[in-house]
Scaffold this motif. Sequence first.
Motif, PDB file in Angstrom:
ATOM      1  N   ILE A  76      48.235  26.741  61.459  1.00  0.00           N
ATOM      2  CA  ILE A  76      48.159  26.982  59.851  1.00  0.00           C
ATOM      3  C   ILE A  76      47.364  26.841  59.153  1.00  0.00           C
ATOM      4  CG2 ILE A  76      49.510  25.940  58.009  1.00  0.00           C
ATOM      5  CD1 ILE A  76      51.902  24.494  59.348  1.00  0.00           C
ATOM      6  N   MET A 132      52.752  19.812  56.473  1.00  0.00           N
ATOM      7  CA  MET A 132      51.755  20.948  57.306  1.00  0.00           C
ATOM      8  C   MET A 132      52.041  19.941  58.764  1.00  0.00           C
ATOM      9  SD  MET A 132      48.232  22.370  56.627  1.00  0.00           S
ATOM     10  CE  MET A 132      47.102  20.300  56.732  1.00  0.00           C
ATOM     11  N   ALA A 153      46.095  22.888  62.076  1.00  0.00           N
ATOM     12  CA  ALA A 153      45.549  23.328  60.991  1.00  0.00           C
ATOM     13  C   ALA A 153      44.093  23.240  60.490  1.00  0.00           C
ATOM     14  CB  ALA A 153      45.995  22.583  60.027  1.00  0.00           C
TER      15      ALA A 153
END
Length: 307
Positions: A163, A186, A196
């Motif tokens: 992400i 997340m 991420a």
Amino acid sequence: MGICGKDLIKDGWFSERGALWPGQAMSLEVTEVLYSGRSDFQDLLVFTNPTYGTVLVLDGVIQVTTRDEFAYQEMIAHLPLYAHPNPVDVLVIGGGDGGVLREVLKHPSVRRAVLVEIDAAVVEVSKRFLPALAAGYDDPRVEVIIADGAAYMEDHANAYDVIITDSSDPIGPAEVLFQPPFYAAMARCLRAGGLACCQGECMWLHLGLIRPLLTACRRVFPTVGYAYTAVPTYPSGQIGFVVCAKAAGATPAVSARSPPPDVQARLQYYSPAVHRAAFVLPEFARRAVEGEGEETPAAGGDKKEDP
């Protein structure tokens, strides 16, 4: 109604002033205003400059110039992507200009790239005036969703390998992207072994923001690192990235893969050596990021509330 970008153009020069960088301004000569308008969320301004090419400004803040954008887009994308051994499904939150998406698509393992952007106007303006960044929108692997990124992640648990949050500063529509619930969402949205990467502000100006941001991330991720890149048209010419790994003992500061020769030939900033070097911080920043003592007033910049 918010700031009007055209009002910041005086005597043929645009000046970027903001509460997050008090006492300084970035000024660019304006050759031509290509677009000026307001969406439901923010003011948009696009103009040309003889040195930096086409410039995208949101709410009075420079987001992209066609001369130096690669230094940001490549690093925010490739730091997590090359730290992952096999990214297949990738989520981009924000990034409506398309630059991060362009870099994601350079990874042949990626089968699906979803971009969730809250402001459709950013996507449309970028397609029109920043075609070199927005070309990835035509790739069949890409899905564009106009929605709130935090809400989207809440509905997609264990769905993504990587992400990337390409946000503007923590004011206006991007403010939610700097709040602790966002990092928790997340983490839930990532698969086991996922990574991420979030925009992490400027070490010269925002240590008072960066330290609580890292604290919030460490509450939900076992491995958190901080890296940076140089972008001349960003405040103080530098911006950071928070790289989070879902696995304990992960080493995001070391690339798990290297760009194949044909990809490396197209990259202008990123390389495996730059990947490693990006996590080596100047001492004042390292001490602050690692929580050693208190940052000095000069390094700490403005004191903002914890995100």
